[in-house]
Design an enzyme around this catalytic site. Sequence first.
Site, short mmCIF file in Angstrom:
data_model
loop_
_atom_site.label_atom_id
_atom_site.label_comp_id
_atom_site.label_asym_id
_atom_site.label_seq_id
_atom_site.Cartn_x
_atom_site.Cartn_y
_atom_site.Cartn_z
N ASP A 33 -86.20 62.15 10.18
CA ASP A 33 -86.90 61.05 10.87
C ASP A 33 -86.85 59.76 10.07
OD1 ASP A 33 -88.51 61.85 8.85
OD2 ASP A 33 -90.35 61.99 10.04
N HIS A 238 -60.35 51.89 3.28
CA HIS A 238 -61.81 51.90 3.46
C HIS A 238 -62.48 52.82 2.44
CE1 HIS A 238 -61.44 50.45 7.92
NE2 HIS A 238 -61.13 49.52 7.04
N ASP A 267 -66.66 37.90 2.96
CA ASP A 267 -65.77 39.07 2.87
C ASP A 267 -64.66 38.70 1.88
OD1 ASP A 267 -64.18 41.28 3.26
OD2 ASP A 267 -63.77 40.89 5.38
N HIS A 346 -51.96 46.93 7.36
CA HIS A 346 -53.03 46.24 8.13
C HIS A 346 -52.62 44.82 8.44
CE1 HIS A 346 -54.46 44.05 4.52
NE2 HIS A 346 -54.37 45.19 3.85
N HIS A 357 -66.20 41.66 10.98
CA HIS A 357 -65.04 41.57 11.87
C HIS A 357 -65.58 40.90 13.13
CE1 HIS A 357 -62.79 45.12 9.79
NE2 HIS A 357 -62.99 44.10 9.01
N GLU A 380 -56.07 38.05 4.06
CA GLU A 380 -56.18 39.17 3.13
C GLU A 380 -54.93 40.04 3.08
OE1 GLU A 380 -58.89 42.32 4.49
OE2 GLU A 380 -59.59 40.93 6.03
N ARG A 408 -55.12 43.74 -3.10
CA ARG A 408 -55.42 42.87 -1.94
C ARG A 408 -56.11 41.63 -2.49
NH1 ARG A 408 -57.54 46.36 0.91
NH2 ARG A 408 -59.78 46.13 0.64
N GLU A 410 -58.35 38.50 -0.84
CA GLU A 410 -58.94 38.11 0.45
C GLU A 410 -59.87 36.92 0.28
OE1 GLU A 410 -61.56 41.10 2.17
OE2 GLU A 410 -61.37 40.15 4.13
N1 GLY Z 1 -64.06 44.39 4.03
C1 GLY Z 1 -63.54 44.62 5.30
C2 GLY Z 1 -62.34 43.84 5.53
O1 GLY Z 1 -61.79 43.28 4.62
O2 GLY Z 1 -61.90 43.67 6.63
MN MN Z 2 -61.73 41.35 5.70
MN MN Z 3 -62.80 42.70 2.86
#
Ligand code: GLY
Ligand code: MN
Ligand code: MN
Length: 437
Positions: A33, A238, A267, A346, A357, A380, A408, A410
């Site tokens: 709960d 992820h 982000d 991606h 997003h 990114e 990466r 971003e």
């Molecule tokens: N952190 C999620 C993305 O880069 O889309």
């Molecule tokens: Mn992102």
């Molecule tokens: Mn990200």
Amino acid sequence: MTTFNKRRERFLAQLGDVAAIIPAASLVTHHADCEHRFRQDSDFWYLTGFDEPDAIALLLPFRPLGERFILFVHPKDPALEVWQGSRCGIKDAVKYFGADLAHPLDEFSQRLGDYLVGAESIAFRVGKHSKVEEIVLGVWSAQLDMASRRGLAPYSLIAPCPFIHQLRLRKDPEELERMREAARISVEAHELARKVARPGMNERELQAVIEKHFLEKGARGPAYGSIVATGDNACILHYTANNAPLRDGDLLLIDAGCSLEDYYNADITRTFPVNGKFNSEQRALYEIVFAAQQAAIETICPGQNAEGVHQAALKVLVEGLLEIGLLVGSVDEVIEKGFYRHFYMHRTGHWLGLDVHDVGAYRLGEYPVDLQSGMVLTVEPGLYISERLPVPEGQPEIDDCWKGIGIRIEDDVLVTDDGSEVFTESAVSKVEDVERC
Ligand code: GLY
Ligand code: MN
Ligand code: MN
């Protein structure tokens, strides 16, 4: 007029004779709960600024002034508020949130029919809010039953998303200020983490450094599950386990951004060597990703589109991979046949706003949506060298020296009248800045 008031006016102006029913989010069970922390529905927040669960907003442009914005909210209840915290209640929903009229939630089913009189359609997102949906469909069905006697009823049910999401896609100046603030706090957190990272630490310790900074600066916390991924973990897009030791010689990828009290997000991803120095393979790949990101950001201006930004990054990534021998062939052939996808699987970015997003179309049918000033997107690009995906036929096997490198970079980028503004540029990303002396 408040920001929320202005947004409602713009939304109402688009609706014509459509009645919009926009529900708030509800609490979500975590386990037993215990509930997850409440997270308001972004469309509902955008139009109301009201941060309680289960509420429902009606926007009724066809009604007389003074009956166009109706809120249904949980009424005040001292016994429950002892457990759950204070509620705004009916009177203050009018006083502080600009509702023309407010009612207790449990009157929604009995009042909705009257409020719909005069509507030619209903805008309601089916499939997301089951309790509200049952009531809306029941009331609508009853109105259809009565249509021949009354002579009119709302004859169609449409989705409100295109109206609201079109508005949300171009941020207003207040929103941009909040996004700069989210970016500023998140940049600071990344800089702190990079400075303290050392071999032997655990990924989770750096997650703590980052999220502590978010909270200290007044943010709600992370905008999404922070990714703190060392070595091969960085090739899991992820990855959120964040529970491995940082090894001397590995890279560390951190993808983390904060969410502010009013839900605006950042982000950001940065990748750097755990021991402060890239080895030659890491450096070669990093330089390619960096160049791809620069090339993509340089293309951003009104009239460009998200696909164009992606293609600009992709071309530089592929050119780089051909140069270092991880791919063979021509740039055009590799891109056309998708021979790069085991290294870059991606897209190069997404809209950013109240949702990480964020909402808004990237294409309208076959036509890409042009970038316009006020839109915010992430840029990114990355490269992920692992054995998880098969090497496409005709492409070289991967030498061990490249494996376990995930990179990466971003940034969050605003489209301006004549180009772009990178909200997150003060998080260093050039090779020489990222390396530690
Ligand atoms: N952190 C999620 C993305 O880069 O889309
Ligand atoms: Mn992102
Ligand atoms: Mn990200």
